[in-house]
Design an enzyme around this catalytic site. Sequence first.
Site, short mmCIF file in Angstrom:
data_model
loop_
_atom_site.label_atom_id
_atom_site.label_comp_id
_atom_site.label_asym_id
_atom_site.label_seq_id
_atom_site.Cartn_x
_atom_site.Cartn_y
_atom_site.Cartn_z
NE ARG A 145 -0.08 0.04 12.50
CZ ARG A 145 -0.29 0.31 11.22
NH1 ARG A 145 -1.40 -0.09 10.64
NH2 ARG A 145 0.59 0.98 10.51
CG HIS A 201 -0.68 4.30 1.90
ND1 HIS A 201 0.49 3.58 1.94
CD2 HIS A 201 -1.04 4.33 0.59
CE1 HIS A 201 0.82 3.19 0.72
NE2 HIS A 201 -0.09 3.64 -0.13
CB CYS A 219 -18.42 9.23 9.89
SG CYS A 219 -20.11 8.65 10.14
CB CYS A 240 -19.59 10.12 13.30
SG CYS A 240 -19.74 11.63 12.34
CB CYS A 299 -24.19 11.40 11.82
SG CYS A 299 -23.10 10.03 11.40
N GLY A 347 13.83 5.78 2.35
CA GLY A 347 13.31 4.77 3.26
C GLY A 347 12.14 3.96 2.73
CG ASN A 352 15.85 1.65 1.00
OD1 ASN A 352 15.08 2.03 1.88
ND2 ASN A 352 15.87 0.41 0.57
CD GLU A 405 19.14 -4.38 2.52
OE1 GLU A 405 19.74 -5.00 1.60
OE2 GLU A 405 19.49 -4.41 3.71
CB ALA A 445 15.74 7.82 6.93
ZN LIG Z 1 -21.05 10.74 10.61
#
Ligand SMILES: [Zn+2]
Length: 245
Positions: A69, A122, A130, A149, A152, A189, A215, A217, A233
């Site tokens: 993705r 989201h 991390c 990370c 660390c 959208g 939109n 729909e 859109a």
């Molecule tokens: Zn870390």
Amino acid sequence: MEGLAEARKRLAQAQRVAVLTGAGISKPSGIPTFRDAEGLWKNFNPLDYATPEAYARDPERVWAWYAWRIQKVREAKPNPAHHALAELERRVLARGGSFLLVTQNVDGLHARAGSQNLVELHGNLLRARCEACGKRFPLPEAFTPPPLCPACGQRARPDVVWFGELLPEGAWEKAEKAFAEADFALVVGTSAEVEPAASLGRIAFASGAYLVEVNPEPTPLTPLAHLSLRTGAVEGMEALLAGWS
Ligand SMILES: [Zn+2]
């Protein structure tokens, strides 16, 4: 179209603008949805990839899916609807107003188009977090999953909200406040079925905002909207901003 003329006039004068976007705004940029993935990934089930349980069971499989993705997102470009929202923000701020863009998308395209006041409800695919110390960091152009990370050295996970997880701290409060205070609210959208984002349009309506939906729909927000543009859109944003100079 009288409703459209009225919406344009309201938008040109609005002082507090709040916008919510969903997958429909990134579709013209070629960002695959879960539905697209069902065709591309054999026996694909989102619950096998986008839950804390799936990650605990098989982090390599989940990272392979996210690496795919991430690659798609890096290949994509913001489209005219993303640019129109960045331009709308500049104009509202230039006249002394306030503006907040809330998105359910994790592709980072709004930021790349230049949007500044932005809440990514989201999370963001191009960041990792991390698992040990919680540090968030941008993923490098090339990396071998899982990324480690930089602080660390422990394993990091995608910095996105999975099914069953809480939204990032403060994100919902900020979004809710902007929609409650808006005099113009725009929902673009999104099928307005995923909570809690779906309730933002209702909050704005209940607080007296002028509510516009874009939109293809009808959605649960349609009966409340002062104007519903049944378009994609890009076409919808062009219609709303037409005639602005
Ligand atoms: Zn870390």
